[in-house]
Motif scaffolding. Structure first.
Motif, PDB file in Angstrom:
ATOM      1  N   SER A  17       0.884  -1.172   0.000  1.00 44.78           N
ATOM      2  CA  SER A  17       0.000   0.000   0.000  1.00 44.78           C
ATOM      3  C   SER A  17       0.914   1.211   0.000  1.00 44.78           C
ATOM      4  O   SER A  17       2.130   1.068   0.169  1.00 44.78           O
ATOM      5  CB  SER A  17      -0.899   0.006   1.247  1.00 44.78           C
ATOM      6  N   PHE A  18       0.338   2.398  -0.198  1.00 46.79           N
ATOM      7  CA  PHE A  18       1.129   3.624  -0.029  1.00 46.79           C
ATOM      8  C   PHE A  18       0.607   4.383   1.184  1.00 46.79           C
ATOM      9  O   PHE A  18      -0.604   4.502   1.377  1.00 46.79           O
ATOM     10  CB  PHE A  18       1.082   4.498  -1.282  1.00 46.79           C
ATOM     11  N   HIS A  19       1.550   4.863   1.984  1.00 50.18           N
ATOM     12  CA  HIS A  19       1.228   5.595   3.204  1.00 50.18           C
ATOM     13  C   HIS A  19       1.303   7.090   2.870  1.00 50.18           C
ATOM     14  O   HIS A  19       2.336   7.582   2.422  1.00 50.18           O
ATOM     15  CB  HIS A  19       2.253   5.203   4.263  1.00 50.18           C
ATOM     16  N   VAL A  20       0.181   7.791   3.086  1.00 48.06           N
ATOM     17  CA  VAL A  20       0.092   9.202   2.695  1.00 48.06           C
ATOM     18  C   VAL A  20      -0.015  10.045   3.968  1.00 48.06           C
ATOM     19  O   VAL A  20      -1.053  10.064   4.635  1.00 48.06           O
ATOM     20  CB  VAL A  20      -1.145   9.418   1.783  1.00 48.06           C
ATOM     21  N   ASP A  21       1.064  10.727   4.318  1.00 43.40           N
ATOM     22  CA  ASP A  21       1.124  11.519   5.552  1.00 43.40           C
ATOM     23  C   ASP A  21       0.620  12.933   5.293  1.00 43.40           C
ATOM     24  O   ASP A  21       1.307  13.736   4.669  1.00 43.40           O
ATOM     25  CB  ASP A  21       2.579  11.615   6.033  1.00 43.40           C
ATOM     26  N   ILE A  22      -0.569  13.236   5.788  1.00 41.61           N
ATOM     27  CA  ILE A  22      -1.102  14.594   5.631  1.00 41.61           C
ATOM     28  C   ILE A  22      -0.808  15.382   6.908  1.00 41.61           C
ATOM     29  O   ILE A  22      -1.268  15.023   7.997  1.00 41.61           O
ATOM     30  CB  ILE A  22      -2.617  14.567   5.318  1.00 41.61           C
ATOM     31  N   MET A  23      -0.008  16.438   6.770  1.00 43.62           N
ATOM     32  CA  MET A  23       0.398  17.281   7.914  1.00 43.62           C
ATOM     33  C   MET A  23       0.050  18.726   7.600  1.00 43.62           C
ATOM     34  O   MET A  23       0.329  19.196   6.493  1.00 43.62           O
ATOM     35  CB  MET A  23       1.915  17.183   8.120  1.00 43.62           C
ATOM     36  N   ASP A  24      -0.539  19.415   8.592  1.00 44.28           N
ATOM     37  CA  ASP A  24      -1.047  20.769   8.327  1.00 44.28           C
ATOM     38  C   ASP A  24      -0.188  21.884   8.915  1.00 44.28           C
ATOM     39  O   ASP A  24      -0.557  23.054   8.863  1.00 44.28           O
ATOM     40  CB  ASP A  24      -2.495  20.897   8.832  1.00 44.28           C
ATOM     41  N   GLY A  25       0.946  21.537   9.516  1.00 45.20           N
ATOM     42  CA  GLY A  25       1.794  22.586  10.093  1.00 45.20           C
ATOM     43  C   GLY A  25       1.314  23.089  11.447  1.00 45.20           C
ATOM     44  O   GLY A  25       1.954  23.941  12.054  1.00 45.20           O
ATOM     45  N   ASN A  26       0.193  22.577  11.917  1.00 45.99           N
ATOM     46  CA  ASN A  26      -0.338  22.970  13.233  1.00 45.99           C
ATOM     47  C   ASN A  26      -0.320  21.789  14.203  1.00 45.99           C
ATOM     48  O   ASN A  26       0.216  21.891  15.294  1.00 45.99           O
ATOM     49  CB  ASN A  26      -1.768  23.502  13.100  1.00 45.99           C
ATOM     50  N   TYR A  27      -0.882  20.694  13.754  1.00 47.79           N
ATOM     51  CA  TYR A  27      -0.906  19.514  14.631  1.00 47.79           C
ATOM     52  C   TYR A  27       0.499  18.962  14.823  1.00 47.79           C
ATOM     53  O   TYR A  27       0.848  18.444  15.878  1.00 47.79           O
ATOM     54  CB  TYR A  27      -1.836  18.448  14.039  1.00 47.79           C
ATOM     55  N   VAL A  28       1.300  19.053  13.766  1.00 46.53           N
ATOM     56  CA  VAL A  28       2.726  18.680  13.819  1.00 46.53           C
ATOM     57  C   VAL A  28       3.515  19.823  13.181  1.00 46.53           C
ATOM     58  O   VAL A  28       2.972  20.567  12.369  1.00 46.53           O
ATOM     59  CB  VAL A  28       3.013  17.349  13.069  1.00 46.53           C
ATOM     60  N   PRO A  29       4.792  19.958  13.527  1.00 42.63           N
ATOM     61  CA  PRO A  29       5.554  21.105  13.024  1.00 42.63           C
ATOM     62  C   PRO A  29       6.101  20.895  11.605  1.00 42.63           C
ATOM     63  O   PRO A  29       7.285  21.075  11.348  1.00 42.63           O
ATOM     64  CB  PRO A  29       6.696  21.226  14.042  1.00 42.63           C
ATOM     65  N   ASN A  30       5.241  20.504  10.688  1.00 43.29           N
ATOM     66  CA  ASN A  30       5.660  20.301   9.306  1.00 43.29           C
ATOM     67  C   ASN A  30       4.410  20.317   8.436  1.00 43.29           C
ATOM     68  O   ASN A  30       3.313  19.991   8.912  1.00 43.29           O
ATOM     69  CB  ASN A  30       6.380  18.948   9.171  1.00 43.29           C
ATOM     70  N   ILE A  31       4.592  20.705   7.180  1.00 46.85           N
ATOM     71  CA  ILE A  31       3.476  20.713   6.220  1.00 46.85           C
ATOM     72  C   ILE A  31       3.851  19.787   5.071  1.00 46.85           C
ATOM     73  O   ILE A  31       4.976  19.858   4.561  1.00 46.85           O
ATOM     74  CB  ILE A  31       3.236  22.136   5.668  1.00 46.85           C
ATOM     75  N   THR A  32       2.933  18.911   4.696  1.00 48.95           N
ATOM     76  CA  THR A  32       3.215  18.061   3.539  1.00 48.95           C
ATOM     77  C   THR A  32       2.277  18.402   2.391  1.00 48.95           C
ATOM     78  O   THR A  32       2.579  19.276   1.584  1.00 48.95           O
ATOM     79  CB  THR A  32       3.097  16.564   3.904  1.00 48.95           C
ATOM     80  N   PHE A  33       1.142  17.772   2.359  1.00 48.49           N
ATOM     81  CA  PHE A  33       0.185  17.970   1.272  1.00 48.49           C
ATOM     82  C   PHE A  33      -1.204  17.695   1.827  1.00 48.49           C
ATOM     83  O   PHE A  33      -1.335  17.282   2.983  1.00 48.49           O
ATOM     84  CB  PHE A  33       0.493  17.040   0.092  1.00 48.49           C
ATOM     85  N   GLY A  34      -2.210  17.922   0.993  1.00 49.27           N
ATOM     86  CA  GLY A  34      -3.585  17.753   1.452  1.00 49.27           C
ATOM     87  C   GLY A  34      -4.302  16.646   0.694  1.00 49.27           C
ATOM     88  O   GLY A  34      -3.669  15.766   0.092  1.00 49.27           O
TER      89      GLY A  34
ATOM     90  N   LEU B 161      -3.519  10.964   9.116  1.00 46.02           N
ATOM     91  CA  LEU B 161      -3.883  12.369   9.323  1.00 46.02           C
ATOM     92  C   LEU B 161      -3.174  12.953  10.534  1.00 46.02           C
ATOM     93  O   LEU B 161      -3.369  12.483  11.660  1.00 46.02           O
ATOM     94  CB  LEU B 161      -5.390  12.489   9.537  1.00 46.02           C
ATOM     95  N   MET B 162      -2.388  13.973  10.306  1.00 50.66           N
ATOM     96  CA  MET B 162      -1.747  14.714  11.401  1.00 50.66           C
ATOM     97  C   MET B 162      -2.149  16.176  11.248  1.00 50.66           C
ATOM     98  O   MET B 162      -1.361  17.010  10.789  1.00 50.66           O
ATOM     99  CB  MET B 162      -0.217  14.519  11.335  1.00 50.66           C
ATOM    100  N   VAL B 163      -3.404  16.431  11.566  1.00 47.62           N
ATOM    101  CA  VAL B 163      -4.005  17.741  11.308  1.00 47.62           C
ATOM    102  C   VAL B 163      -4.921  18.129  12.454  1.00 47.62           C
ATOM    103  O   VAL B 163      -5.403  17.260  13.196  1.00 47.62           O
ATOM    104  CB  VAL B 163      -4.860  17.708  10.008  1.00 47.62           C
ATOM    105  N   GLU B 164      -5.169  19.426  12.571  1.00 47.14           N
ATOM    106  CA  GLU B 164      -6.243  19.883  13.438  1.00 47.14           C
ATOM    107  C   GLU B 164      -7.543  19.675  12.678  1.00 47.14           C
ATOM    108  O   GLU B 164      -7.554  19.734  11.449  1.00 47.14           O
ATOM    109  CB  GLU B 164      -6.031  21.366  13.783  1.00 47.14           C
ATOM    110  N   ARG B 165      -8.617  19.450  13.381  1.00 47.66           N
ATOM    111  CA  ARG B 165      -9.929  19.195  12.786  1.00 47.66           C
ATOM    112  C   ARG B 165      -9.918  18.064  11.739  1.00 47.66           C
ATOM    113  O   ARG B 165     -10.336  18.245  10.581  1.00 47.66           O
ATOM    114  CB  ARG B 165     -10.505  20.478  12.164  1.00 47.66           C
ATOM    115  N   PRO B 166      -9.460  16.878  12.133  1.00 44.10           N
ATOM    116  CA  PRO B 166      -9.432  15.764  11.171  1.00 44.10           C
ATOM    117  C   PRO B 166     -10.819  15.435  10.620  1.00 44.10           C
ATOM    118  O   PRO B 166     -10.948  14.909   9.509  1.00 44.10           O
ATOM    119  CB  PRO B 166      -8.860  14.595  11.991  1.00 44.10           C
ATOM    120  N   GLU B 167     -11.866  15.790  11.392  1.00 43.61           N
ATOM    121  CA  GLU B 167     -13.231  15.486  10.936  1.00 43.61           C
ATOM    122  C   GLU B 167     -13.546  16.151   9.585  1.00 43.61           C
ATOM    123  O   GLU B 167     -14.355  15.655   8.814  1.00 43.61           O
ATOM    124  CB  GLU B 167     -14.276  15.865  11.996  1.00 43.61           C
TER     125      GLU B 167
END
Ligand code: DX5
Ligand code: ZN
Length: 215
Positions: free
Chosen positions: A29-46, A67-73
């Motif tokens: 499978s492919f693991h897709v790390d979504i980071m928003d720069g708030n929940y974790v100190p890095n930004i990847t993609f959406g 998902l490593m983001v604020e408001r994952p819902e």
């Protein structure tokens, strides 16, 4: 043990090529790390990254989104529509984690709960009858190429014990710092899937993926 290469470590300018190579080398499978720069100190993609990969005609392995983001819902429905096969959300900072996991499942998507190295495993126990998988973090989330944290091995071993005793079934995924040495440790502990970023994409892709498949 299944291997899920983490695309955040891939060459973004040659993503399709890298993913086809990884698929041919046996990526499960492919693991897709979504980071928003708030929940974790890095930004990847959406979410659009999942849509983009879905359009790659020759890439067919399932996508598992971490998902490593604020408001994952806010991401669940768009990700389900974009073609995510699985979505994991963190226990930490999500007071309504049970609701979130149930929402993921309502779209027919596999639901995973991710647990950080500093969080005790007992926190996931009330969720084990809801989740399809537990993502045991073996690094603090945010970056590729970090050193493996060994307390993940105890968590995997404990999850195996719990799974053997109880009636519900969930898979165990381990994420972070996986190479040939740590890969064999997590396999021996009983992990079903290992995520690997830097080791797969920042070296000899075919060789390193074959090493992980064979640990
Ligand atoms: C870390 C991410 C991991 C990371 C794994 O925050 O969740 O999925 O991409 O990369 P490596 O294998 O390089 O630790
Ligand atoms: Zn991840």
């Amino acid at each position: 043990m299944k291997i899920s290469p983490s695309i955040m470590a891939a060459d973004m300018l040659n993503l399709e090529k890298d993913l086809i190579r990884a698929q041919e080398a046996g990526a499960d499978s492919f693991h897709v790390d979504i980071m928003d720069g708030n929940y974790v100190p890095n930004i990847t993609f959406g979410v659009s990254m999942v849509e983009t990969i879905n359009k790659f005609k020759n890439v067919n392995v399932p996508m598992d989104v971490h998902l490593m983001v604020e408001r994952p819902e806010d991401y669940i429905e768009p990700l389900a529509k974009a073609g995510a096969h699985g979505i994991s959300v963190h226990l930490e900072g999500n007071p309504h984690i049970h609701r979130l996991l149930t929402a993921i499942k309502s779209y027919g998507v596999q639901a995973g709960v991710a647990i950080n190295p500093g969080t005790p495993l007992i926190m996931v126990e009330p969720l084990l009858d809801v989740v399809d998988y537990v993502a045991v973090m073996s690094v603090n989330p945010g970056f590729c190429g970090q050193k493996f944290i060994k307390n993940s091995l105890d968590k995997i071993a404990r999850l195996i014990q719990i799974r053997a005793k109880k009636e519900h079934y969930f898979e165990i995924l381990v994420d972070g710092g996986i190479d040939e040495v740590t890969g064999s440790l997590v396999k021996a502990a009983g992990a079903d899937t290992a995520v690997s970023g830097a080791f797969v994409f920042n070296g000899d892709l075919e060789k390193n993926l074959a090493i992980l498949k064979g640990v």
